[in-house]
Design an enzyme around this catalytic site. Structure first.
Site, mmCIF file in Angstrom:
data_model
loop_
_atom_site.group_PDB
_atom_site.id
_atom_site.type_symbol
_atom_site.label_atom_id
_atom_site.label_comp_id
_atom_site.label_asym_id
_atom_site.label_seq_id
_atom_site.Cartn_x
_atom_site.Cartn_y
_atom_site.Cartn_z
ATOM 1 N N ARG A 152 0.866 -1.285 0.157
ATOM 2 C CA ARG A 152 0.060 0.059 0.124
ATOM 3 C C ARG A 152 0.881 1.293 -0.046
ATOM 4 N NH1 ARG A 152 -2.085 -3.475 -1.295
ATOM 5 N NH2 ARG A 152 -3.964 -4.524 -0.363
ATOM 6 N N SER A 168 -10.529 0.156 4.076
ATOM 7 C CA SER A 168 -9.559 -0.182 5.313
ATOM 8 C C SER A 168 -8.944 0.969 5.533
ATOM 9 C CB SER A 168 -8.589 -1.385 5.002
ATOM 10 O OG SER A 168 -9.200 -2.379 4.841
ATOM 11 N N GLU A 214 -3.910 3.769 6.560
ATOM 12 C CA GLU A 214 -3.880 3.652 4.982
ATOM 13 C C GLU A 214 -4.385 4.893 4.489
ATOM 14 O OE1 GLU A 214 -5.065 -0.187 3.523
ATOM 15 O OE2 GLU A 214 -5.949 0.634 1.952
HETATM 16 C C1 LIG Z 1 -15.472 0.171 -0.109
HETATM 17 C C2 LIG Z 1 -13.944 0.232 -0.373
HETATM 18 C C3 LIG Z 1 -13.255 -0.885 -0.580
HETATM 19 C C4 LIG Z 1 -11.887 -0.453 -0.681
HETATM 20 N N1 LIG Z 1 -11.020 -1.770 -0.821
HETATM 21 C C5 LIG Z 1 -9.796 -1.643 -1.324
HETATM 22 C C6 LIG Z 1 -8.969 -2.776 -1.290
HETATM 23 O O1 LIG Z 1 -9.328 -3.755 -1.474
HETATM 24 N N2 LIG Z 1 -7.412 -2.518 -1.552
HETATM 25 C C7 LIG Z 1 -7.064 -1.299 -1.636
HETATM 26 O O2 LIG Z 1 -5.904 -1.236 -1.691
HETATM 27 N N3 LIG Z 1 -7.570 -0.156 -1.295
HETATM 28 C C8 LIG Z 1 -9.312 -0.248 -0.991
HETATM 29 N N4 LIG Z 1 -9.890 0.866 -0.846
HETATM 30 C C9 LIG Z 1 -9.290 2.222 -0.825
HETATM 31 C C10 LIG Z 1 -9.327 2.774 -2.317
HETATM 32 O O3 LIG Z 1 -10.197 2.380 -3.055
HETATM 33 C C11 LIG Z 1 -7.822 2.578 -2.988
HETATM 34 O O4 LIG Z 1 -6.756 3.077 -2.395
HETATM 35 C C12 LIG Z 1 -7.968 3.490 -4.367
HETATM 36 O O5 LIG Z 1 -6.668 2.990 -5.078
HETATM 37 C C13 LIG Z 1 -7.581 5.015 -4.015
HETATM 38 O O6 LIG Z 1 -8.062 5.645 -5.399
HETATM 39 P P1 LIG Z 1 -8.560 6.978 -5.505
HETATM 40 O O7 LIG Z 1 -8.880 7.435 -6.812
HETATM 41 O O8 LIG Z 1 -10.033 6.938 -4.865
HETATM 42 O O9 LIG Z 1 -7.629 7.970 -4.725
HETATM 43 P P2 LIG Z 1 -8.071 8.882 -3.703
HETATM 44 O O10 LIG Z 1 -8.578 8.341 -2.525
HETATM 45 O O11 LIG Z 1 -8.344 10.194 -4.466
HETATM 46 O O12 LIG Z 1 -6.521 9.450 -3.177
HETATM 47 C C14 LIG Z 1 -5.429 8.484 -2.596
HETATM 48 C C15 LIG Z 1 -4.147 9.086 -2.676
HETATM 49 O O13 LIG Z 1 -3.374 9.185 -3.943
HETATM 50 C C16 LIG Z 1 -3.361 10.380 -4.423
HETATM 51 N N5 LIG Z 1 -3.739 10.821 -5.682
HETATM 52 C C17 LIG Z 1 -4.972 10.112 -6.235
HETATM 53 N N6 LIG Z 1 -4.783 10.254 -7.615
HETATM 54 C C18 LIG Z 1 -3.365 10.879 -8.112
HETATM 55 C C19 LIG Z 1 -3.184 11.130 -9.073
HETATM 56 N N7 LIG Z 1 -3.597 11.150 -10.333
HETATM 57 N N8 LIG Z 1 -1.628 11.680 -9.232
HETATM 58 C C20 LIG Z 1 -1.086 11.927 -7.822
HETATM 59 N N9 LIG Z 1 -1.681 11.389 -6.742
HETATM 60 C C21 LIG Z 1 -2.735 11.027 -6.884
HETATM 61 C C22 LIG Z 1 -3.941 11.331 -3.452
HETATM 62 O O14 LIG Z 1 -3.245 12.606 -3.011
HETATM 63 C C23 LIG Z 1 -4.011 10.583 -2.206
HETATM 64 O O15 LIG Z 1 -2.804 10.664 -1.315
HETATM 65 C C24 LIG Z 1 -11.374 0.599 -0.771
HETATM 66 C C25 LIG Z 1 -11.858 1.813 -0.575
HETATM 67 C C26 LIG Z 1 -13.457 1.404 -0.302
HETATM 68 C C27 LIG Z 1 -14.147 2.745 -0.215
#
Ligand SMILES: Cc1cc2nc3c(=O)[nH]c(=O)nc-3n(C[C@H](O)[C@H](O)[C@H](O)COP(=O)(O)OP(=O)(O)OC[C@H]3O[C@@H](n4cnc5c(N)ncnc54)[C@H](O)[C@@H]3O)c2cc1C
Length: 301
Positions: A174, A224, A294
């Site tokens: 992660r 998580s 996380e």
């Molecule tokens: C119901 C649920 C289940 C989930 N299950 C999992 C799982 O099984 N495994 C897992 O690993 N995660 C899980 N997650 C967490 C999440 O979905 C992941 O971490 C996902 O990859 C985050 O993507 P995001 O676009 O929403 O990023 P964001 O939440 O918008 O950002 C996360 C981080 O990435 C940075 N960021 C985002 N996009 C960019 C970009 N284009 N350039 C530079 N920095 C950027 C942001 O600054 C921040 O620090 C879950 C979340 C939910 C709500």
């Protein structure tokens, strides 16, 4: 801020909003206002935003789909750059996929399945954008982004556009080195193995069913909250500390999955933070284990 807002509105093709409530842009449905929110429609929009904000010494915070962030109640000063629908192109060439960082991870997994590309089955059911998934090295069911990412194209403040190989991203559990940099991920190149679409689809359905059975998806959440400590499950430790169902304000440690904090409707970020601190303190006191967040915490209280 008004001048920057007016300039951005004039120059960008994408959406620009002033004093935008961030709860509208996070899966937790929590977060105070961003001074300016930009949803770029192109790489040029990102470049312009970064350059114009830098010229006025205004900070920029990047988000994707907001599924792994806690935005604090005071909101985010400066510009929030949301990489989403405007940067979601997808191209498949043999076993190679190129996509915009704003593409939804689920759409990527389904496109790979349809094209008979194996390797992304794990991603089915993980919400968020491909860019966010790379930054977080998102993973599940034994797979993670580090296994499929070949390169990323980024905008690096002070350096401009550049391509980084997967091996340069410092992937760990992660974690990627992008979390320590100010680079904006724009485009991602991935590679998979030849596979059979029907077997891939079955594996994806199995992964999805497991998630639906375990996760409290009927409430706003961010997945998580804590990373799993080596050899342990954070959720089990929190449960064993007796905190399942514990509620502060409008936030609750899920009684279904103790590593999830759910928003019961009116939760503030302060409520979630209080539960995070409580879980950390109790797990440390009872089991001498330090839980590490996380979810990424953004903005000001
Ligand atoms: C119901 C649920 C289940 C989930 N299950 C999992 C799982 O099984 N495994 C897992 O690993 N995660 C899980 N997650 C967490 C999440 O979905 C992941 O971490 C996902 O990859 C985050 O993507 P995001 O676009 O929403 O990023 P964001 O939440 O918008 O950002 C996360 C981080 O990435 C940075 N960021 C985002 N996009 C960019 C970009 N284009 N350039 C530079 N920095 C950027 C942001 O600054 C921040 O620090 C879950 C979340 C939910 C709500």
């Amino acid at each position: 801020m008004e001048r920057l807002y007016a300039e951005l509105k004039k120059v960008l093709r994408g959406r620009v909003r002033r004093s935008e409530p961030m709860w509208r842009h996070t899966s937790w449905r929590i977060g105070g206002p961003a001074d300016i929110l930009v949803e770029p429609a192109s790489v040029a929009d990102v470049e312009h935003t970064m350059q114009m904000a830098a010229a006025r010494a205004v900070p920029v915070t990047v988000i994707g789909a907001g599924t792994n962030v806690l935005v604090l109640d005071g909101g985010i000063r400066g510009v929030v750059l949301k990489i989403g629908y405007g940067m979601a192109a997808l191209e498949i060439n043999g076993l190679r996929i190129t996509c915009g960082a704003g593409l939804k991870l689920g759409r990527l997994a389904h496109a790979a399945c349809a094209a008979g590309i194996s390797g992304l089955e794990f991603a089915c059911g993980i919400p968020g954008s491909v860019g966010g998934a790379v930054v977080m090295n998102a993973g599940a069911a034994g797979g993670q982004m580090s296994q499929v990412v070949e390169w990323v194209r980024v905008f690096q403040p002070g350096e401009g556009l550049k391509v980084l190989a997967g091996g340069e991203l410092g992937f760990a559990y992660r974690y990627s080195a992008l979390q320590q940099s100010r680079a904006v991920v724009l485009e991602v190149g991935l590679g998979g193995r030849p596979g059979d679409s029907e077997s891939i689809r079955q594996q994806m359905q199995q992964n999805l069913a497991g998630r639906l059975a375990q996760q409290p998806l009927e409430w706003p959440n961010a997945g998580s909250v804590f990373k799993n400590p080596p050899g342990r499950a954070a959720g089990q430790l929190i449960e064993a500390a007796g905190l399942k169902g514990y509620t502060i304000g409008g936030a609750q440690i899920s009684s279904r999955h103790a590593n999830f904090i759910i928003n019961l409707g009116q939760a503030r970020a302060a409520d979630v933070l209080a539960l995070i601190e409580l879980a950390r303190a109790e797990v440390k006191r009872k089991f001498d284990v330090e839980l590490v967040c996380e979810v990424r915490i953004l903005g000001e209280a």
